[in-house]
Design a protein around this motif. Structure first.
Motif, PDB file in Angstrom:
ATOM      1  N   ASN A 363       0.819  -1.211   0.000  1.00  0.00           N
ATOM      2  CA  ASN A 363       0.000   0.000   0.000  1.00  0.00           C
ATOM      3  C   ASN A 363       0.856   1.267   0.000  1.00  0.00           C
ATOM      4  O   ASN A 363       0.499   2.274  -0.601  1.00  0.00           O
ATOM      5  N   VAL A 364       1.993   1.197   0.705  1.00  0.00           N
ATOM      6  CA  VAL A 364       2.881   2.357   0.767  1.00  0.00           C
ATOM      7  C   VAL A 364       3.651   2.525  -0.545  1.00  0.00           C
ATOM      8  O   VAL A 364       3.766   3.628  -1.089  1.00  0.00           O
ATOM      9  N   MET A 365       4.146   1.440  -1.084  1.00  0.00           N
ATOM     10  CA  MET A 365       5.045   1.521  -2.237  1.00  0.00           C
ATOM     11  C   MET A 365       4.300   1.703  -3.559  1.00  0.00           C
ATOM     12  O   MET A 365       4.807   2.343  -4.475  1.00  0.00           O
ATOM     13  N   GLN A 537       8.992  -0.076  -9.162  1.00  0.00           N
ATOM     14  CA  GLN A 537       8.589   0.846  -8.103  1.00  0.00           C
ATOM     15  C   GLN A 537       9.177   0.484  -6.752  1.00  0.00           C
ATOM     16  O   GLN A 537       8.914   1.153  -5.758  1.00  0.00           O
ATOM     17  N   THR A 538       9.985  -0.579  -6.736  1.00  0.00           N
ATOM     18  CA  THR A 538      10.576  -1.027  -5.471  1.00  0.00           C
ATOM     19  C   THR A 538      11.823  -1.850  -5.766  1.00  0.00           C
ATOM     20  O   THR A 538      11.905  -2.475  -6.834  1.00  0.00           O
ATOM     21  N   PRO A 539      12.803  -1.859  -4.880  1.00  0.00           N
ATOM     22  CA  PRO A 539      13.915  -2.794  -5.041  1.00  0.00           C
ATOM     23  C   PRO A 539      13.408  -4.233  -4.946  1.00  0.00           C
ATOM     24  O   PRO A 539      12.418  -4.509  -4.266  1.00  0.00           O
ATOM     25  N   GLY A 540      14.050  -5.142  -5.615  1.00  0.00           N
ATOM     26  CA  GLY A 540      13.627  -6.536  -5.561  1.00  0.00           C
ATOM     27  C   GLY A 540      14.436  -7.397  -6.497  1.00  0.00           C
ATOM     28  O   GLY A 540      15.516  -7.006  -6.963  1.00  0.00           O
ATOM     29  N   ASN A 541      13.911  -8.576  -6.795  1.00  0.00           N
ATOM     30  CA  ASN A 541      14.549  -9.519  -7.702  1.00  0.00           C
ATOM     31  C   ASN A 541      13.549  -9.941  -8.772  1.00  0.00           C
ATOM     32  O   ASN A 541      12.350 -10.075  -8.491  1.00  0.00           O
ATOM     33  N   VAL A 542      14.029 -10.154  -9.979  1.00  0.00           N
ATOM     34  CA  VAL A 542      13.160 -10.614 -11.060  1.00  0.00           C
ATOM     35  C   VAL A 542      12.897 -12.100 -10.857  1.00  0.00           C
ATOM     36  O   VAL A 542      13.820 -12.919 -10.907  1.00  0.00           O
ATOM     37  N   TRP A 543      11.647 -12.424 -10.609  1.00  0.00           N
ATOM     38  CA  TRP A 543      11.283 -13.818 -10.336  1.00  0.00           C
ATOM     39  C   TRP A 543      10.842 -14.530 -11.616  1.00  0.00           C
ATOM     40  O   TRP A 543      11.325 -15.596 -11.951  1.00  0.00           O
ATOM     41  N   LYS A 544       9.914 -13.929 -12.372  1.00  0.00           N
ATOM     42  CA  LYS A 544       9.436 -14.539 -13.610  1.00  0.00           C
ATOM     43  C   LYS A 544       9.278 -13.466 -14.679  1.00  0.00           C
ATOM     44  O   LYS A 544       8.851 -12.349 -14.382  1.00  0.00           O
ATOM     45  N   ILE A 545       9.601 -13.809 -15.918  1.00  0.00           N
ATOM     46  CA  ILE A 545       9.312 -12.963 -17.069  1.00  0.00           C
ATOM     47  C   ILE A 545       8.275 -13.685 -17.916  1.00  0.00           C
ATOM     48  O   ILE A 545       8.508 -14.807 -18.380  1.00  0.00           O
ATOM     49  N   LEU A 546       7.118 -13.053 -18.081  1.00  0.00           N
ATOM     50  CA  LEU A 546       5.979 -13.717 -18.695  1.00  0.00           C
ATOM     51  C   LEU A 546       5.767 -13.337 -20.152  1.00  0.00           C
ATOM     52  O   LEU A 546       5.044 -14.028 -20.875  1.00  0.00           O
ATOM     53  N   LYS A 547       6.361 -12.233 -20.581  1.00  0.00           N
ATOM     54  CA  LYS A 547       6.187 -11.772 -21.955  1.00  0.00           C
ATOM     55  C   LYS A 547       7.557 -11.552 -22.605  1.00  0.00           C
ATOM     56  O   LYS A 547       8.548 -11.295 -21.922  1.00  0.00           O
ATOM     57  N   SER A 548       7.553 -11.625 -23.932  1.00  0.00           N
ATOM     58  CA  SER A 548       8.779 -11.400 -24.702  1.00  0.00           C
ATOM     59  C   SER A 548       8.584 -10.210 -25.622  1.00  0.00           C
ATOM     60  O   SER A 548       7.455  -9.812 -25.935  1.00  0.00           O
ATOM     61  N   ALA A 549       9.692  -9.640 -26.052  1.00  0.00           N
ATOM     62  CA  ALA A 549       9.625  -8.548 -27.015  1.00  0.00           C
ATOM     63  C   ALA A 549       8.898  -9.005 -28.265  1.00  0.00           C
ATOM     64  O   ALA A 549       9.106 -10.120 -28.760  1.00  0.00           O
ATOM     65  N   LEU A 562       8.158  -9.506  -9.954  1.00  0.00           N
ATOM     66  CA  LEU A 562       9.307  -9.322  -9.074  1.00  0.00           C
ATOM     67  C   LEU A 562       9.017  -9.969  -7.730  1.00  0.00           C
ATOM     68  O   LEU A 562       7.867 -10.213  -7.367  1.00  0.00           O
ATOM     69  N   GLU A 563      10.077 -10.229  -6.972  1.00  0.00           N
ATOM     70  CA  GLU A 563       9.949 -10.680  -5.580  1.00  0.00           C
ATOM     71  C   GLU A 563      10.619  -9.643  -4.700  1.00  0.00           C
ATOM     72  O   GLU A 563      11.770  -9.266  -4.933  1.00  0.00           O
ATOM     73  N   ALA A 564       9.858  -9.125  -3.724  1.00  0.00           N
ATOM     74  CA  ALA A 564      10.404  -8.149  -2.787  1.00  0.00           C
ATOM     75  C   ALA A 564       9.715  -8.322  -1.451  1.00  0.00           C
ATOM     76  O   ALA A 564       8.495  -8.482  -1.394  1.00  0.00           O
ATOM     77  N   ASN A 587      16.210 -13.530 -12.219  1.00  0.00           N
ATOM     78  CA  ASN A 587      17.165 -13.526 -11.100  1.00  0.00           C
ATOM     79  C   ASN A 587      17.944 -12.233 -10.970  1.00  0.00           C
ATOM     80  O   ASN A 587      18.728 -12.080 -10.026  1.00  0.00           O
ATOM     81  N   ASP A 588      17.754 -11.264 -11.881  1.00  0.00           N
ATOM     82  CA  ASP A 588      18.410  -9.972 -11.716  1.00  0.00           C
ATOM     83  C   ASP A 588      17.922  -9.286 -10.444  1.00  0.00           C
ATOM     84  O   ASP A 588      16.742  -9.374 -10.084  1.00  0.00           O
ATOM     85  N   THR A 589      18.820  -8.599  -9.779  1.00  0.00           N
ATOM     86  CA  THR A 589      18.455  -7.694  -8.693  1.00  0.00           C
ATOM     87  C   THR A 589      18.201  -6.323  -9.293  1.00  0.00           C
ATOM     88  O   THR A 589      19.016  -5.825 -10.072  1.00  0.00           O
ATOM     89  N   VAL A 590      17.064  -5.719  -8.959  1.00  0.00           N
ATOM     90  CA  VAL A 590      16.724  -4.415  -9.521  1.00  0.00           C
ATOM     91  C   VAL A 590      16.578  -3.396  -8.398  1.00  0.00           C
ATOM     92  O   VAL A 590      16.255  -3.739  -7.258  1.00  0.00           O
ATOM     93  N   VAL A 591      16.798  -2.147  -8.731  1.00  0.00           N
ATOM     94  CA  VAL A 591      16.678  -1.064  -7.764  1.00  0.00           C
ATOM     95  C   VAL A 591      15.431  -0.248  -8.070  1.00  0.00           C
ATOM     96  O   VAL A 591      14.830  -0.368  -9.146  1.00  0.00           O
TER      97      VAL A 591
END
Length: 600
Positions: A363-365, A537-549, A562-564, A587-591
């Protein structure tokens, strides 16, 4: 006239460690203090279970069953060694199947446990029946629990004496066999008068021969008064911890309670002040290198407004430190009032406390109710049992839409038994495929910890222990700069930890936000970048990518997850269009604010 004997359980090595260090203390570091506690005359310990089961596999590269065996060797065969179990969750990430719940009792009995404290955060008695049956079946003492807290100001409908009496009568009517009854206040918010009236009610209902206990935390500043009220009402036992993991987010200190009961008719476990002093000195030596978060030592006046358990508070603040958004902590705490009220008043204790925290964080983020934390959503939809009062219909509808789940009144155990991934056979096959031993211990570790359990068994788990001197100032008198920081080098962000003095920081290496990973899904582009940027919108890790270019998406459709903060964060298309680029990998870490994808 002899003083009334009060059984004292020392929570230092379970709840104390969880409340201060998020459970991350290595066994060889603290075992000398266990010996000192034994020499001080303590013979009742909380030594495992709860979050101190998974934390060993997740962060310490240690086996909880080995730790329990070695603990038993130190204290001897007569000590009462107790663990904490979350009803039908036991020590698992989610509701267990019936066969896994029984395996929990069997394994904990095998590895030195005397008593299992068995609670349900919703006070749904149906969630205590089968787990209690398994505990007794395998020769363990069953301590049934009613979970307590004070509701935030202005809220009503549960968590008063009448509610606790109804819960106790439901336990008795269900015929659940128990050896003792504990009232557990994980947030330390139950006011002393209510504690007195509740224990008095239970004593009158159960008679004089049933062992009654109170468990609380100092987080809200009323724990000593609550313990005195419980003793006056007829409690037989209380839980305490030893400095430096006492007070604050943990239990009251043993020495503090010995002082508080001077001149009274209570004998706290035959404990002697001089011997406890020696024990606490030894414990301080053992933990001298560990970083104690400042919030772990403090009483917070905010907690009664939004009941955050001591055992979860520091784990969450440490995750926020790691994510670089600890400045949002007070906002998240304030947001919890509405989350608790609209969620049906489950007690703020694991796992429900984490559901509350995750939803308040979301709710905050991301804006109020823009995201539904999966655990919180499943709770209001009925997947963990019946909440004390019905959740807000608007939130139930929103959770159903966001999670694509219908509300249910089905028994959570029946639901769990239908899930293949919650069967012993499933995890035995996973172990076989990984060429790991299929012992009952390994099966339970894998089932309880999922892929992190498999990583431990393969020797691939991380070591994440926070060590370093905990000082208010440097030797030169300047401000201590210890902590987690985000720094920018050549235009790229990195997360770093700084410690003062002779630090021994044992953590996994920080991952730069855009660093490539092995075994990651590729991030292709389709004719370059799009004009619409989608950012985290938050730091975290990429858990799943569901779409492709190149793929078309509808407005609101998921692009990735993402997982956060132990929660799933949906990244969705802001409008209908075509994905032009995916700019991260699994598995990327994102900021915060990092580019994730572009659209056109």
């Amino acid at each position: 006239m002899a003083k009334k004997y009060i059984d004292v359980m020392d929570t230092t090595f379970r709840d104390g460690f969880q409340s201060v260090f998020g459970g991350r203390v290595l066994m060889d570091d603290f075992f000398p203090a266990v010996e000192a506690a034994k020499n001080a005359g303590i013979n009742h310990f909380e030594f495992g279970g709860g979050a101190r089961f998974q934390s060993l596999y997740f962060y310490l590269r240690e086996d909880a069953f080995e730790m329990m065996d070695r603990f038993r060797e130190i204290v001897g065969p007569e000590a009462n060694l107790q663990t904490l179990s979350r009803g039908i969750n036991t020590v698992m990430l989610d509701t267990g199947s019936r066969e896994l719940i029984e395996l929990h009792a069997k394994m904990f009995k095998k590895h030195g446990t005397t008593t299992i404290r068995n609670f349900d955060a919703l006070n749904d008695v149906n969630n205590l029946a089968y787990s209690g049956e398994c505990i007794k079946k395998h020769g363990l003492q069953h301590e049934a629990v009613i979970t307590m807290m004070d509701l935030p100001p202005g809220c009503k409908g549960a968590h008063d004496v009448a509610f606790y009496e109804k819960t106790l009568r439901n336990i008795l009517d269900a015929g659940i066999e128990f050896d003792s009854l504990c009232f557990k206040d994980a947030s330390g918010t139950a006011n002393p008068n209510k504690v007195f009236e509740t224990i008095s009610m239970a004593r009158k209902l159960l008679g004089e021969n049933v062992h009654l206990r109170l468990h609380t935390h100092e987080t809200a500043g009323v724990s000593v008064a609550s313990y005195l009220a419980a003793l006056e009402a007829g409690a037989n036992g209380i839980d305490m911890a030893a400095s430096p993991v006492s007070g604050g987010t943990s239990q009251p200190d043993i020495l503090t309670m010995l002082h508080a009961t001077k001149g009274t008719n209570y004998n706290l476990g035959d404990l002697e002040l001089t011997k406890i002093l020696k024990y606490e000195d030894r414990l301080k030596e053992c933990l001298a290198d560990y970083m104690i978060p400042p919030e772990a030592t403090q009483v917070s006046p905010l907690i009664p407004f939004s009941p955050m358990p001591g055992g979860a508070l520091t784990a969450n603040t440490q995750m926020m430190r790691d994510s670089g958004n600890l400045d949002k902590f007070d906002e998240v705490i304030r947001e919890m009032k509405e989350v608790v009220e609209r969620g049906g008043y489950g007690t703020s204790v694991t796992p429900v406390s984490q559901f509350y925290w995750q939803q308040a964080y979301a709710n905050v983020m991301f804006g109020k109710w823009k995201q539904i934390a999966p655990g919180y959503g499943r709770m209001v939809l009925g997947y963990f049992g019946k909440t004390p009062v019905p959740a807000d219909p608007e939130i139930i509808k929103l959770a159903s839409e966001k999670l694509n789940l219908e509300p249910t009144k089905e028994n959570p155990l029946d639901l769990a038994d239908k899930e293949v991934t919650k069967s012993i056979a499933y995890w035995k096959k996973v172990l076989e495929d990984e060429k790991l031993d299929t012992t009952e211990e390994n099966i339970f570790i894998a089932a309880a910890c999922d892929q992190k359990g498999i990583a431990f068994l393969k020797g691939d788990s991380p070591l994440m222990v926070r060590k370093g001197e905990d000082k208010k100032t440097t030797k030169s008198g300047g401000e201590n700069m210890s902590g987690n920081y985000t720094v920018v080098v050549d235009g790229k962000k990195y997360s770093v930890q700084v410690a003062e003095g002779n630090a021994d920081i044992q953590v996994t290496p920080a991952v730069e936000a855009s660093a490539p990973t092995t075994e990651a899904k590729s991030a292709p582009t389709a004719g370059g970048k799009g004009s619409l940027e989608i950012k985290s919108q938050t730091p975290g890790n990429v858990w799943k990518i569901l779409k492709s270019a190149g793929e078309s998406v509808h407005e609101g459709e998921q692009i990735m997850i993402l997982e956060a903060m132990k929660m799933e964060i949906d990244i969705v298309a802001e409008k209908a269009g075509v994905i032009k680029s995916i700019d991260v990998k699994v598995n990327d870490t994102v900021v915060d604010g990092q580019l994730l994808a572009t659209m056109e």
